[in-house]
Write an enzyme that holds these catalytic residues in place. Structure first.
Site, PDB file in Angstrom:
ATOM      1  N   SER A 138       3.246  -2.268  10.360  1.00  0.00           N
ATOM      2  CA  SER A 138       4.686  -2.222  10.651  1.00  0.00           C
ATOM      3  C   SER A 138       5.420  -3.497  10.242  1.00  0.00           C
ATOM      4  O   SER A 138       6.342  -3.950  10.937  1.00  0.00           O
ATOM      5  CB  SER A 138       4.917  -1.893  12.131  1.00  0.00           C
ATOM      6  OG  SER A 138       4.330  -0.648  12.446  1.00  0.00           O
ATOM      7  N   GLY A 198       2.949  -1.097   4.254  1.00  0.00           N
ATOM      8  CA  GLY A 198       2.894   0.318   3.906  1.00  0.00           C
ATOM      9  C   GLY A 198       4.291   0.876   3.690  1.00  0.00           C
ATOM     10  O   GLY A 198       4.938   0.630   2.664  1.00  0.00           O
ATOM     11  N   ASN A 202       0.852  -1.191   0.000  1.00  0.00           N
ATOM     12  CA  ASN A 202       0.000   0.000   0.000  1.00  0.00           C
ATOM     13  C   ASN A 202       0.885   1.239   0.000  1.00  0.00           C
ATOM     14  O   ASN A 202       1.453   1.607   1.026  1.00  0.00           O
ATOM     15  CB  ASN A 202      -0.891  -0.052   1.249  1.00  0.00           C
ATOM     16  CG  ASN A 202      -1.800   1.154   1.374  1.00  0.00           C
ATOM     17  OD1 ASN A 202      -1.857   1.988   0.476  1.00  0.00           O
ATOM     18  ND2 ASN A 202      -2.511   1.246   2.492  1.00  0.00           N
ATOM     19  N   TRP A 203       0.994   1.871  -1.183  1.00  0.00           N
ATOM     20  CA  TRP A 203       1.890   3.033  -1.302  1.00  0.00           C
ATOM     21  C   TRP A 203       1.203   4.332  -0.855  1.00  0.00           C
ATOM     22  O   TRP A 203       1.812   5.406  -0.934  1.00  0.00           O
ATOM     23  CB  TRP A 203       2.390   3.163  -2.748  1.00  0.00           C
ATOM     24  CG  TRP A 203       3.407   2.114  -3.121  1.00  0.00           C
ATOM     25  CD1 TRP A 203       3.871   1.092  -2.323  1.00  0.00           C
ATOM     26  CD2 TRP A 203       4.108   1.990  -4.364  1.00  0.00           C
ATOM     27  NE1 TRP A 203       4.807   0.347  -3.009  1.00  0.00           N
ATOM     28  CE2 TRP A 203       4.971   0.868  -4.264  1.00  0.00           C
ATOM     29  CE3 TRP A 203       4.091   2.713  -5.558  1.00  0.00           C
ATOM     30  CZ2 TRP A 203       5.800   0.461  -5.313  1.00  0.00           C
ATOM     31  CZ3 TRP A 203       4.925   2.308  -6.605  1.00  0.00           C
ATOM     32  CH2 TRP A 203       5.777   1.195  -6.479  1.00  0.00           C
ATOM     33  N   LYS A 204      -0.062   4.258  -0.432  1.00  0.00           N
ATOM     34  CA  LYS A 204      -0.784   5.440   0.062  1.00  0.00           C
ATOM     35  C   LYS A 204      -0.538   6.623  -0.890  1.00  0.00           C
ATOM     36  O   LYS A 204      -0.565   6.440  -2.101  1.00  0.00           O
ATOM     37  CB  LYS A 204      -0.369   5.727   1.516  1.00  0.00           C
ATOM     38  CG  LYS A 204      -0.480   4.448   2.369  1.00  0.00           C
ATOM     39  CD  LYS A 204      -0.355   4.652   3.835  1.00  0.00           C
ATOM     40  CE  LYS A 204      -0.385   3.283   4.534  1.00  0.00           C
ATOM     41  NZ  LYS A 204      -0.469   3.340   5.964  1.00  0.00           N
ATOM     42  N   HIS A 264      -9.668   0.544   4.557  1.00  0.00           N
ATOM     43  CA  HIS A 264      -8.401   0.697   5.285  1.00  0.00           C
ATOM     44  C   HIS A 264      -8.656   1.599   6.495  1.00  0.00           C
ATOM     45  O   HIS A 264      -9.498   2.495   6.447  1.00  0.00           O
ATOM     46  CB  HIS A 264      -7.360   1.327   4.355  1.00  0.00           C
ATOM     47  CG  HIS A 264      -6.009   1.398   4.981  1.00  0.00           C
ATOM     48  ND1 HIS A 264      -5.658   2.400   5.851  1.00  0.00           N
ATOM     49  CD2 HIS A 264      -4.935   0.570   4.899  1.00  0.00           C
ATOM     50  CE1 HIS A 264      -4.415   2.194   6.272  1.00  0.00           C
ATOM     51  NE2 HIS A 264      -3.960   1.092   5.701  1.00  0.00           N
ATOM     52  N   GLY A 306       1.773   1.975  10.858  1.00  0.00           N
ATOM     53  CA  GLY A 306       2.638   3.158  10.762  1.00  0.00           C
ATOM     54  C   GLY A 306       3.313   3.556  12.065  1.00  0.00           C
ATOM     55  O   GLY A 306       3.820   4.666  12.184  1.00  0.00           O
ATOM     56  N   GLU A 348      -5.486  -5.629  10.409  1.00  0.00           N
ATOM     57  CA  GLU A 348      -4.532  -4.567  10.723  1.00  0.00           C
ATOM     58  C   GLU A 348      -4.934  -3.857  12.016  1.00  0.00           C
ATOM     59  O   GLU A 348      -5.716  -2.890  11.994  1.00  0.00           O
ATOM     60  CB  GLU A 348      -4.490  -3.541   9.589  1.00  0.00           C
ATOM     61  CG  GLU A 348      -4.090  -4.111   8.246  1.00  0.00           C
ATOM     62  CD  GLU A 348      -3.619  -3.006   7.305  1.00  0.00           C
ATOM     63  OE1 GLU A 348      -2.414  -2.980   7.011  1.00  0.00           O
ATOM     64  OE2 GLU A 348      -4.432  -2.179   6.896  1.00  0.00           O
TER      65      GLU A 348
END
Ligand code: PGA
Length: 265
Positions: free
Chosen positions: A222, A243, A9-11, A107, A182, A176
């Protein structure tokens, strides 16, 4: 050995040029590990920012990348639950469908920052399945809740996401826990495995006709090159949603190296 799902997930970490450049480097890197013998089959899906979907999809199809053990696909981070209409600023499934195979649903950043509700996510899941794409339904409890509260929270998210939906294609749940996204504080493997088992049990109890072979469970929060094989080795986990560690080439390369050198996943 199981197939593993490495979903990235490159956001909106990268602009279009950076996304294209990183993706080309990833493809080149994966070409060089073309003939790995030991590790599992890998289904790699990159979820770039929506503006980069088309170009990454074209780079992917033009790359002639061929490897029996490694499949590369493109996914979308979010869509609107209506197919078309007066929804300023949203993205329709019709506009992304030619370029991707999977779509993230709910998400935690969509739920917590943009206020998406379970009922909306059910509509999105339905639309995605009806358009022959693969939904990745993201679920996860808030920080500091008891085991019972966490399970009640997850149960509600699971049941509402697929209520009244006919599941005859693959559906993925990404577990998640919010406190692990993150933060650098990945959730303990034992806890992840038991929550994944809870997700499967909840599905079996509430959807007796469900074919569990069509349900895959990912862990996200993470994940990095140090911990990835611990999660992939868990009996109830099929893959990971990564991420920040997936947008830095060196970190991504270390992740792939760890997976392909592991013979017992
Ligand atoms: P992270 O993000 O790997 O940076 O924790 C995971 C996610 O948001 O899916």
């Amino acid at each position: 050995m199981k197939d593993v799902y490495i979903y990235c997930n490159w956001k909106i970490y990268l602009d279009d040029e950076q996304s294209e450049s990183l993706f080309r480097s990833i493809l080149a890197d994966l070409q060089s590990v073309n003939h790995y013998e030991k590790g599992p089959n890998i289904n790699l899906t990159i979820f770039p920012a929506t503006s980069s979907l088309r170009s990454l999809s074209e780079i992917n199809s033009n790359s002639n990348f061929a490897n029996k053990k490694l499949k590369i696909s493109i996914g979308c981070q979010n869509i609107h639950y209506e197919k078309h209409g007066a929804f300023t600023g949203e993205t329709s499934i019709m506009s992304i469908q030619p370029y991707c195979t999977s779509v993230l649903v709910g998400h935690s950043e969509r739920r917590n920052v943009f206020g998406e509700k379970n009922a909306d996510l059910n509509k999105k899941t339905s639309l995605i399945i009806n358009n022959d794409l693969e939904p990745i339904i993201c679920i996860g409890e808030p920080e500091n809740v008891s085991k019972n509260d966490a399970e009640a929270y997850l149960r509600e998210q699971i049941l509402s996401s697929i209520a009244n939906i006919d599941i005859s294609n693959q559906v993925i749940f990404a577990y998640e826990p919010i406190g692990s996204i993150g933060t650098g504080f990945a959730t303990e493997t034992l806890d992840v495995n038991s929550k994944a088992e809870f997700i499967k049990d909840t599905l079996i109890q509430n959807f007796p006709d469900i074919d569990l072979r069509l349900i895959k469970i990912l862990y996200g929060g993470s994940v990095n090159s140090e911990n990835i094989t611990d999660y992939l080795s868990l009996s109830n986990i099929d893959g990971v949603l990564i991420g920040s560690s997936s947008v830095v080439l060196e970190k991504f390369q270390m992740i792939i190296d760890k997976i392909i050198s592991k013979s017992h996943i």
